[in-house]
Design an enzyme around this catalytic site. Structure first.
Site, PDB file in Angstrom:
ATOM      1  N   GLN A  51      -4.675  -4.716   7.121  1.00 35.45           N
ATOM      2  CA  GLN A  51      -5.597  -5.718   6.599  1.00 35.45           C
ATOM      3  C   GLN A  51      -5.585  -7.015   7.404  1.00 35.45           C
ATOM      4  O   GLN A  51      -6.531  -7.797   7.332  1.00 35.45           O
ATOM      5  CB  GLN A  51      -5.258  -6.032   5.133  1.00 35.45           C
ATOM      6  CG  GLN A  51      -5.439  -4.875   4.186  1.00 35.45           C
ATOM      7  CD  GLN A  51      -6.872  -4.384   4.118  1.00 35.45           C
ATOM      8  OE1 GLN A  51      -7.827  -5.150   4.303  1.00 35.45           O
ATOM      9  NE2 GLN A  51      -7.044  -3.097   3.880  1.00 35.45           N
TER      10      GLN A  51
ATOM     11  N   HIS B  95       0.872  -1.176   0.000  1.00 34.24           N
ATOM     12  CA  HIS B  95       0.000   0.000   0.000  1.00 34.24           C
ATOM     13  C   HIS B  95       0.910   1.228   0.000  1.00 34.24           C
ATOM     14  O   HIS B  95       2.022   1.190   0.513  1.00 34.24           O
ATOM     15  CB  HIS B  95      -0.864  -0.037   1.260  1.00 34.24           C
ATOM     16  CG  HIS B  95      -1.919   1.017   1.350  1.00 34.24           C
ATOM     17  ND1 HIS B  95      -1.628   2.334   1.686  1.00 34.24           N
ATOM     18  CD2 HIS B  95      -3.263   0.969   1.181  1.00 34.24           C
ATOM     19  CE1 HIS B  95      -2.747   3.035   1.713  1.00 34.24           C
ATOM     20  NE2 HIS B  95      -3.757   2.231   1.408  1.00 34.24           N
TER      21      HIS B  95
ATOM     22  N   LYS C 149     -10.780  -0.666  10.473  1.00 32.43           N
ATOM     23  CA  LYS C 149     -10.852  -1.938   9.745  1.00 32.43           C
ATOM     24  C   LYS C 149     -11.071  -3.108  10.698  1.00 32.43           C
ATOM     25  O   LYS C 149     -11.029  -4.264  10.294  1.00 32.43           O
ATOM     26  CB  LYS C 149      -9.589  -2.137   8.916  1.00 32.43           C
ATOM     27  CG  LYS C 149      -9.441  -1.051   7.848  1.00 32.43           C
ATOM     28  CD  LYS C 149      -8.339  -1.297   6.869  1.00 32.43           C
ATOM     29  CE  LYS C 149      -8.261  -0.147   5.868  1.00 32.43           C
ATOM     30  NZ  LYS C 149      -7.275  -0.346   4.810  1.00 32.43           N
TER      31      LYS C 149
ATOM     32  N   ASP D 215       2.874  -3.907   8.477  1.00 34.29           N
ATOM     33  CA  ASP D 215       1.663  -3.145   8.184  1.00 34.29           C
ATOM     34  C   ASP D 215       0.493  -4.096   8.397  1.00 34.29           C
ATOM     35  O   ASP D 215       0.206  -4.949   7.565  1.00 34.29           O
ATOM     36  CB  ASP D 215       1.719  -2.634   6.741  1.00 34.29           C
ATOM     37  CG  ASP D 215       0.413  -2.017   6.269  1.00 34.29           C
ATOM     38  OD1 ASP D 215      -0.565  -1.977   7.060  1.00 34.29           O
ATOM     39  OD2 ASP D 215       0.345  -1.604   5.098  1.00 34.29           O
TER      40      ASP D 215
END
Length: 405
Positions: free
Chosen positions: A202, A122, A225, A199
């Site tokens: 997600q 990303h 999220k 990261d």
């Protein structure tokens, strides 16, 4: 155990909405998840019963707000199995958390040092390191992926060397759904003497995250999220690393002592948290975590895998549809291309049928260029989605194919 999805859905007020007279089918969960009533109630309760600034006021409202705010930090620490509550640093989201680390690293890097990222990043976990390298004279190296969208582990290992200062990689690719073997890769990077940042934007909502088991130095994620509010995120960092990490933001709360000529920084976590925080956001995130942890985690994972399996099976039978990202280990993200159709047009037609998906480059322009495509349509599934909604997606795609032919 099976998941009672119908009962679960009743806890999300927005899922009763209609779009153009059609029931909302929300399949953009990789962008943000919807919020259960428990989270909405926690935020409203804070603002209506103890709205005050934390750590500052000599009155009851401030004391109550501070207790809730710091209790939220404890909840996050338990959720990710942090070694200490002081390792939980509040940020505005994954992007700010990564920037906090990158801005500090830029002060530590020098010419000849290397930072490693991957081809599936990303922008938030790519541009940050580009800038850190530009400011320091270090070199950015990019680990390739294969045709299935999986990280090339052989290349990863061969690229590690004594000059590697930090490895930054996603737990899960937002564009492809690929789940990276972060524990194995972290061990290899640590053996080479590098810091490791994950990261987790997600990955945080789709499986057990144990930062001590992973072995990384930093893990970043966003509340929105994970069924929590927007504007709140977390940087977890190993205390031995964070204790001396260069500060980025300066101002109130993070100060130990200040004169007109100089200042010194406080202890963790204060030294990395400048200014008035998102108190309601932290409290809302804690409510989301409490709600989420009360669910059967194995049942959740089984349900999400079943949704993705159904989507992939129908996609393979769908003439003219190509799945982008076919890693063996994936979570509930299906990016795809429809022959002869621009993803934006597909998204527009689906929206008119009440189906919300993501279209575009998924904030991963270099990855899209590598794949030779302008972008994708992306359906992403969560615990409140149903098999009927997967079927409705493909029914809508058949209509889109006819309209765009």
């Amino acid at each position: 155990m099976s998941l009672n999805v119908a009962a679960l859905r009743q806890q999300f007020p927005i899922l009763s909405r209609e779009i153009d007279g059609k029931p909302l089918i929300y399949l953009d969960n990789a962008a943000t998840t919807q919020k259960p009533q428990a989270v909405l109630d926690a935020i409203i309760d804070y603002y209506t019963t103890c709205n005050a600034n934390v750590h500052r006021g000599a009155h009851q409202l401030s004391d109550e707000a501070t207790r809730r705010y710091e209790s939220a930090r404890d909840t996050v620490a338990r959720f990710i199995n942090a070694g200490a509550r002081e390792e939980v640093i509040w940020t505005r989201g994954t992007t700010e958390a990564i920037n906090l680390v990158a801005n500090g690293l830029a002060q530590l890097l020098q010419a000849g040092d290397e930072v490693m990222v991957t081809e599936m990043e990303h922008h938030a976990n790519l541009v940050t390191w580009q800038q850190a390298c530009k400011h320091s004279g270090a070199t950015l190296k990019v680990v390739p992926i294969n045709e299935r969208g999986e990280l090339d582990e052989t290349a990863f290992e061969s690229m590690l060397n004594p000059a590697t200062r930090l490895v930054a990689m996603p737990h899960v690719s937002n564009a492809l759904g690929t789940v990276n073997p972060i524990q194995t890769l972290t061990a290899k990077a640590k053996a080479a003497g590098a810091w490791v940042l994950i990261d987790g934007a997600q990955g945080i909502a789709h499986g057990d995250v144990d930062v001590q088991a992973i072995g990384c130095d930093f893990y970043a994620f966003s509340g929105h999220k994970l069924y929590g509010p927007t504007g709140i995120g977390v940087l977890w960092g190993r205390r031995s690393v964070l204790a001396d990490w260069p500060v980025w933001l300066v101002g109130g709360e993070m100060i130990q002592e200040v004169t007109y000529q100089d200042a010194t920084w406080g202890e963790l976590p204060n030294r990395l948290e400048a200014g008035t925080p998102d108190i309601a956001g932290a409290i809302g995130l804690a409510a989301a975590l409490d709600w989420f942890m009360a669910l059967d985690q194995k049942a959740i994972q089984t349900h999400e895998k079943a949704l993705l399996a159904s989507a992939h099976a129908q996609a393979e039978e769908f003439d003219g549809l190509q799945i982008i990202g076919t890693a063996k280990n994936k979570i509930g993200v299906m990016s795809f291309m429809l022959d002869g159709a621009h993803p934006a047009d597909v998204g527009f037609i689906l929206d008119r049928q009440g189906i919300a998906i993501r279209t575009g480059d998924n904030c991963a322009q270099p990855l899209m260029k590598k794949l030779g495509i302008p972008g994708t349509a992306r359906a992403s599934f969560s615990i409140y989605n149903t098999m009927d909604e997967v079927d409705a997606l493909f029914s809508a795609l058949r209509k889109a194919r006819k309209m765009l032919a």
